[in-house]
Design an enzyme around this catalytic site. Structure first.
Site, PDB file in Angstrom:
ATOM      1  N   LEU A 191       0.898  -1.272   0.025  1.00  0.00           N
ATOM      2  CA  LEU A 191       0.044   0.038   0.041  1.00  0.00           C
ATOM      3  C   LEU A 191       0.637   1.196  -0.059  1.00  0.00           C
ATOM      4  CD1 LEU A 191      -2.725  -0.975   2.756  1.00  0.00           C
ATOM      5  CD2 LEU A 191      -2.895  -1.027   0.407  1.00  0.00           C
ATOM      6  N   ASP A 192       0.536   2.135  -0.876  1.00  0.00           N
ATOM      7  CA  ASP A 192       1.225   3.450  -0.828  1.00  0.00           C
ATOM      8  C   ASP A 192       1.353   4.022   0.855  1.00  0.00           C
ATOM      9  OD1 ASP A 192       1.269   3.141  -3.434  1.00  0.00           O
ATOM     10  OD2 ASP A 192      -0.321   4.662  -3.868  1.00  0.00           O
ATOM     11  N   ILE A 193       2.607   4.892   0.822  1.00  0.00           N
ATOM     12  CA  ILE A 193       2.685   5.375   2.118  1.00  0.00           C
ATOM     13  C   ILE A 193       1.773   6.105   2.804  1.00  0.00           C
ATOM     14  CG2 ILE A 193       3.989   7.588   1.299  1.00  0.00           C
ATOM     15  CD1 ILE A 193       6.007   7.122   3.687  1.00  0.00           C
TER      16      ILE A 193
ATOM     17  N   THR B 228      -1.574   5.670   2.138  1.00  0.00           N
ATOM     18  CA  THR B 228      -2.836   4.841   1.979  1.00  0.00           C
ATOM     19  C   THR B 228      -2.831   4.020   3.497  1.00  0.00           C
ATOM     20  OG1 THR B 228      -2.854   4.440  -0.447  1.00  0.00           O
ATOM     21  CG2 THR B 228      -4.011   3.053   0.813  1.00  0.00           C
TER      22      THR B 228
ATOM     23  N   HIS C 242       0.146   2.327  -8.110  1.00  0.00           N
ATOM     24  CA  HIS C 242      -0.822   3.296  -8.037  1.00  0.00           C
ATOM     25  C   HIS C 242      -2.119   3.267  -8.660  1.00  0.00           C
ATOM     26  CE1 HIS C 242       2.222   5.284  -5.864  1.00  0.00           C
ATOM     27  NE2 HIS C 242       3.298   5.753  -6.834  1.00  0.00           N
TER      28      HIS C 242
END
Length: 263
Positions: free
Chosen positions: A105-107, A109, A213
């Site tokens: 998961l993105d930082i 998110t 993304h």
């Protein structure tokens, strides 16, 4: 003959306490190996053949571990990072060192992340051909086209030409999200970060793949911007809403069985 392991390391990995707590328990005669009290926690055992009792209860060796984490913002989905705290760092105590996040998961998110040392399961959940559903809750700024649901249901081509598979979009009501906005660079009194209220639309999006993304890029292709993103599910695994961001728990036997049934 299986692989030998230090007694204290074995008991730590089986969640019986920290290494110092295990050592103290051994001093008090609370640990037995093959029917004999064992006070030397550095001794080697074979988890497959040696019987270990802790406070009179047998300790079964679990070779594979599964944890559900509610990932908070500001933490990276990695086992190590020189700049940021990792999801592995969130595991308190002396956990086994072979755990890794399944996917990323993105930082910025939040939400569901599976941590395990089961490489076969991770491969099945991440393999593009498996089409494992992943559902996200998002707050999106900008005006969603009236036919957004149909656009995503048909599959999209992103701005860089990447094609993504059909997805299920559910549009909720409107909300407002406070975001930090940098103040003017001109020297003036009270200059600094100002808060700006941005109207957003709440949505649920279910995708069947996991491109880089992807969720953010899908909404960007509709001239919108994801302001907040949280993963709610991955395959059969649903985020436990009692877990606050940064908290985790072991998966139940039922949750593990359902995940393993995904072929």
């Amino acid at each position: 003959m299986g692989k030998s392991i230090r007694l204290d390391k074995f008991l730590v990995e089986m969640d019986r306490g920290s290494r110092s707590q295990i050592k103290e328990a051994a001093k008090k005669g609370r640990i037995q190996v093959n029917g004999q009290v064992e006070k030397k926690t550095e001794r080697k055992i074979d988890p497959d053949t040696d019987q270990v009792l802790f406070d009179g209860m047998p300790v079964a060796y679990r070779a594979l571990e599964y944890y559900m984490l509610n990932k908070p913002q500001g933490v990276v989905s990695a086992t190590e990072d020189n700049l940021h705290k990792t999801v592995i760092d969130l595991l308190t105590g002396e956990k086994r060192n072979d755990l890794f996040p399944v996917g990323r998961l993105d930082i910025d998110t939040e939400g569901l992340l599976l941590l395990t040392n089961d490489g076969d399961l991770a491969h099945r959940l991440l393999a593009p051909k498996k089409h494992v559903d992943k559902q996200y809750y998002a707050k999106v700024s900008g005006s969603l086209p009236d036919n957004s649901v149909e656009i995503m249901a048909e599959g999209m081509t992103l701005s860089d030409g990447t094609e993504v598979k059909p997805a299920i979009l559910e549009i909720g009501g409107c909300t407002e999200l406070l975001r930090a906005k940098t103040g003017t660079s001109e020297p003036q009194e009270n200059a600094g970060d100002l808060e700006q209220t941005i109207p957003c639309t709440e949505v649920l999006l279910t995708i069947h793949e996991g491109k880089f993304h992807q969720v953010k890029r899908m909404f960007e292709a509709l001239d919108c911007r994801v302001e907040y993103l949280k993963r709610l599910s991955m395959g059969s695994l649903q985020l436990d809403e009692t877990l606050a961001p940064g908290e985790y728990r072991s998966l139940t036997e039922e949750e593990i069985t359902r995940l393993q049934q995904h072929k």
